[in-house]
Scaffold this motif. Structure first.
Motif, PDB file in Angstrom:
ATOM      1  N   SER A  32      -0.701  -1.323   2.449  1.00 42.85           N
ATOM      2  CA  SER A  32      -1.622  -0.510   1.656  1.00 42.85           C
ATOM      3  C   SER A  32      -0.805   0.351   0.696  1.00 42.85           C
ATOM      4  O   SER A  32       0.418   0.348   0.753  1.00 42.85           O
ATOM      5  CB  SER A  32      -2.454   0.376   2.578  1.00 42.85           C
ATOM      6  N   TYR A  33      -1.487   1.077  -0.163  1.00 39.03           N
ATOM      7  CA  TYR A  33      -0.783   2.039  -1.012  1.00 39.03           C
ATOM      8  C   TYR A  33      -0.406   3.244  -0.151  1.00 39.03           C
ATOM      9  O   TYR A  33       0.683   3.325   0.351  1.00 39.03           O
ATOM     10  CB  TYR A  33      -1.642   2.463  -2.205  1.00 39.03           C
ATOM     11  N   ALA A  34      -1.337   4.127   0.048  1.00 33.40           N
ATOM     12  CA  ALA A  34      -1.011   5.303   0.847  1.00 33.40           C
ATOM     13  C   ALA A  34      -2.005   5.469   1.978  1.00 33.40           C
ATOM     14  O   ALA A  34      -1.814   6.292   2.850  1.00 33.40           O
ATOM     15  CB  ALA A  34      -1.016   6.533  -0.038  1.00 33.40           C
ATOM     16  N   ASP A  53      -5.842  -2.476   2.968  1.00 38.16           N
ATOM     17  CA  ASP A  53      -4.919  -3.509   2.493  1.00 38.16           C
ATOM     18  C   ASP A  53      -5.079  -3.712   0.995  1.00 38.16           C
ATOM     19  O   ASP A  53      -6.202  -3.738   0.486  1.00 38.16           O
ATOM     20  CB  ASP A  53      -5.230  -4.835   3.196  1.00 38.16           C
ATOM     21  N   ALA A  54      -3.965  -3.864   0.327  1.00 40.66           N
ATOM     22  CA  ALA A  54      -4.016  -4.061  -1.125  1.00 40.66           C
ATOM     23  C   ALA A  54      -3.013  -5.145  -1.506  1.00 40.66           C
ATOM     24  O   ALA A  54      -1.984  -5.328  -0.850  1.00 40.66           O
ATOM     25  CB  ALA A  54      -3.720  -2.756  -1.849  1.00 40.66           C
ATOM     26  N   ILE A  55      -3.313  -5.850  -2.575  1.00 40.21           N
ATOM     27  CA  ILE A  55      -2.513  -7.018  -2.945  1.00 40.21           C
ATOM     28  C   ILE A  55      -1.165  -6.616  -3.563  1.00 40.21           C
ATOM     29  O   ILE A  55      -0.134  -7.183  -3.227  1.00 40.21           O
ATOM     30  CB  ILE A  55      -3.305  -7.915  -3.933  1.00 40.21           C
ATOM     31  N   PHE A  85      -7.876  -5.267  -3.646  1.00 38.73           N
ATOM     32  CA  PHE A  85      -7.764  -4.642  -2.311  1.00 38.73           C
ATOM     33  C   PHE A  85      -8.902  -5.156  -1.431  1.00 38.73           C
ATOM     34  O   PHE A  85      -9.898  -5.715  -1.924  1.00 38.73           O
ATOM     35  CB  PHE A  85      -7.827  -3.107  -2.416  1.00 38.73           C
ATOM     36  N   THR A  86      -8.769  -4.943  -0.139  1.00 35.54           N
ATOM     37  CA  THR A  86      -9.764  -5.402   0.809  1.00 35.54           C
ATOM     38  C   THR A  86     -11.094  -4.702   0.555  1.00 35.54           C
ATOM     39  O   THR A  86     -11.133  -3.488   0.398  1.00 35.54           O
ATOM     40  CB  THR A  86      -9.312  -5.103   2.247  1.00 35.54           C
ATOM     41  N   TRP A  94      -3.966  -9.369 -12.675  1.00 42.34           N
ATOM     42  CA  TRP A  94      -2.609  -8.939 -12.290  1.00 42.34           C
ATOM     43  C   TRP A  94      -2.347  -9.220 -10.818  1.00 42.34           C
ATOM     44  O   TRP A  94      -1.251  -9.634 -10.442  1.00 42.34           O
ATOM     45  CB  TRP A  94      -2.376  -7.470 -12.626  1.00 42.34           C
ATOM     46  N   THR A  95      -3.355  -9.010  -9.965  1.00 40.97           N
ATOM     47  CA  THR A  95      -3.122  -9.254  -8.546  1.00 40.97           C
ATOM     48  C   THR A  95      -3.092 -10.754  -8.269  1.00 40.97           C
ATOM     49  O   THR A  95      -2.353 -11.208  -7.393  1.00 40.97           O
ATOM     50  CB  THR A  95      -4.184  -8.560  -7.687  1.00 40.97           C
TER      51      THR A  95
END
Lengths: 332, 308
Positions: free
Chosen positions: B23-25, B29-31, B69-70, B78-79
């Motif tokens: 994840s970021y912070a 979940d993020a790509i 992201f989820t 971009w992802t």
């Protein structure tokens, strides 16, 4: 026999709901909006000639005029942090952001965080450091949240100006008790002005919408401002009009020493007041005029100036030629 | 250096979520963080890398694209490009690749449509650009921007050598390259996507410039590319943010043939190491990952370097 009837009823209800929503989306946007305007809004115009530590006392005194109960509340300060350009006052001044945090804590806030999601620059930390805001917040122990990369929650929009039926928004924004918009008072080459309401573009996350949040431009900047501000409540505004920007804002304009901080418990009233201080007609800014019909108060007879009065004469801010109609008098 | 790279990878590995993603912070979940984590750990096979790649494969939408992201259901260019780059790097036989690449090939910035081209040519002329030179947007329904175009060009250029390439590959790569060159700032480098608006030239950004230069490798003789490299060399000196600094290092190492650049890179390396050592626990996963990739690149292993 009961089961098919029940199923039919459910299908019918679902059909009516879907049809109703579809029909509602086709109606003129203004027809479905609940009038959320307070009976009266309060605005405090405070003179301040420079960014200094003394601003804390001015802000404490100014916010006190609103009898704003901050005790035990978590506060999100949303400054305008766009990018760093040497010697150009593009962003809400870090000293003012720090002073606002200090003032709100003095007035009883449980916690103050500062959050922003810059529109173009992906490296938020770089802007934070180069703008001086990082040092300011570190010196005060105030946390910064990158709203472009926060956890996101899907939220139905509470207006229908863009056709977007939902927005993904940062959890930090949605879980804060009090949201304070802290715009830099500037002209804007697309929207005419960028003030407390336009400043809320920064809560729309880049991870979902990109850098810039181009979908908001395609849906119409004015319309997007209205949907965002209808969906995310702005509880208070502290506008940085000490050094403002005129001309080709929000990045490449010229400084204008306005010497004012504007506080308000109504973002529409704050923006109308800022525009008047800029010598511009607020009702000629489409998103301000529309917001004054349902979101807040623009008319002077529906707001109380609790500190200083508007100056009797104002030299209008210079604007790009396409926004000449915003000025009270022709541009030389 | 090796110890630091290992420490970074351990920090990245420790943040992996049960789903296999990063994840970021927060707990989502993020790509982007997952793909950059995969790329930074690509040479360390293990269960966590397998789990991460499995996560990426599961996260693909039925039509071939990837959302950011989820929970999100709308694909982002971009992802999708980052997911394709990651699969190409660690699971090149993945069955997900082809549909991802096809999705990228049939997606374009909105100015690619004829009516919008006319609008930008005839009416909406505040921003100077050639709408016929079209790349990729961040999300559907919007215009082309530098970073999604550059990531997608890298993905397609990599994929072109592995999959059976058709004429659409060549055309889209040519158009995307032309778009990047068209959107370059007047003195070199790239802003988010516009070079001049309302008559004012825009200033370049370090990460956008770096990613664009990586996508343009092999075009170093094109007008403006040498200036962009020079701008980047100057700008990363004194850069105070590890994310931008690391991207700058990755880009400059892909264009190695200048003594001046070697000197800049040595200083940038020192600065990046100091920043990462000081803040390894507080840096987010994308920053840690790109820092590891920058340190790898300095040692001759540049995952973003595309053969010219």
């Amino acid at each position: 026999m009961r089961e098919p009837n029940r199923r039919r009823a459910l299908v019918g209800a679902a059909g009516i709901t879907v049809g109703g929503i579809a029909a509602a989306r086709m109606l003129p946007e203004g027809m479905l909006l609940r009038d959320r305007r307070p009976l009266r809004s309060r605005v405090a115009i405070i003179s301040a000639s420079q960014y200094s530590e003394g601003i804390v006392d001015s802000l404490v005194a100014g916010i006190h005029l609103f009898k704003f109960d901050l005790r035990g509340k978590s506060v999100l300060l949303k400054p305008n942090l766009v990018e760093y350009i040497a010697d150009v006052e593009v962003n809400t001044n870090p000293v003012l952001v720090g002073a606002a945090a200090e003032a709100l804590l003095q007035l009883g806030a449980k916690r103050v965080v500062v959050g922003e999601g810059p529109g173009h620059q992906r490296d938020t930390y770089l802007v934070l450091v180069e703008s001086g805001l990082d040092a300011q917040l570190r010196s005060q122990g105030i946390k910064f949240v990158d709203l472009n990369r926060d956890e996101l929650v899907k939220v139905p929009t509470r207006a229908n100006f863009t056709g977007l039926d939902h927005l993904w928004l940062p959890r930090t924004v949605l879980t804060s008790d009090v949201i304070v918009s802290m715009p830099k008072v500037k002209t804007h080459h697309w929207a005419g002005v960028t003030l407390g309401m336009k400043n809320m573009f920064g809560v729309v996350p880049g991870t979902k919408y990109g850098w810039p949040k181009n979908i908001l431009h395609w849906k119409g900047i004015h319309r997007s401002i209205l949907d965002i501000c209808a969906t995310v409540p702005i509880h208070f505004v502290i506008a940085d009009g000490i050094v403002a920007m005129e001309g080709n804002g929000p990045l490449h304009g010229t400084h204008r020493l306005l010497g004012k901080i504007v506080l308000s418990d109504d973002p529409v009233a704050a923006d109308f007041t800022c525009a008047r201080l800029m010598g511009l007609h607020p009702e000629r800014v489409w998103h301000l005029d529309s917001a004054a019909k349902f979101l807040g108060n623009g008319a002077t007879d529906r707001m109380t100036l609790v500190a200083e009065q508007l100056p009797k004469t104002v030299a209008p801010f210079s604007v790009l030629p396409q926004f000449a109609y915003l000025r009270n008098q022709p541009q030389l | 250096m090796h110890l630091l790279i290992r420490a970074i990878r351990e920090a990245i590995e420790s943040r992996q979520r049960n789903t296999g993603g990063w994840s970021y912070a927060a707990h989502q979940d993020a790509i982007e963080p997952t793909c950059l984590a995969i790329l930074s750990c690509r040479n360390q096979p293990g269960n966590y890398l397998e789990g991460a790649v499995d996560f990426i494969e599961r996260a693909q939408n039925p039509d071939g694209g990837w959302a950011a992201f989820t929970g999100d259901d709308q694909q982002s260019c971009w992802t999708t490009a980052l997911a394709v780059l990651s699969l190409l790097a660690v699971r090149p036989a993945s069955k997900r690749l082809e549909s991802g690449i096809r999705w990228l090939l049939r997606t374009h910035g909105r100015e690619g449509d004829l009516l919008w081209q006319l609008k930008f040519r005839l009416v909406d002329r505040d921003v100077q650009f050639d709408p016929a030179k079209c790349g990729w947007s961040w999300i559907g329904g919007t215009t082309s921007w530098v970073i999604p175009t550059a990531f997608t060009l890298m993905a397609l250029r990599r994929a072109k050598r592995r999959l059976s390439a058709g004429s659409d590959f060549t055309l889209r790569i040519r158009l995307g390259t032309a778009m990047l060159l068209d959107r370059m700032c007047p003195g070199g480098g790239w802003n988010a996507g516009n070079s001049v608006a309302f008559g004012v030239p825009y200033s370049p950004y370090i990460d956008a410039t770096s990613i664009a230069l990586l996508a343009l490798r092999g075009h170093q003789h094109q007008s403006g590319v040498p200036q962009s490299l020079s701008w980047l060399s100057r700008r990363i000196s004194g850069c105070s943010a590890p994310y931008s600094l690391a991207w700058g290092i990755v880009a400059l190492t892909a264009y190695h043939n200048s003594d001046m650049r070697e000197e800049v890179l040595a200083l940038a390396n020192q600065a990046l190491v100091a920043m990462v050592v000081e803040r390894i626990d507080s840096l987010d996963t994308p920053t840690l990952s790109i820092s590891a990739l920058a340190l790898d690149a300095l040692q001759g292993d540049n995952v973003f370097e595309i053969a010219a």
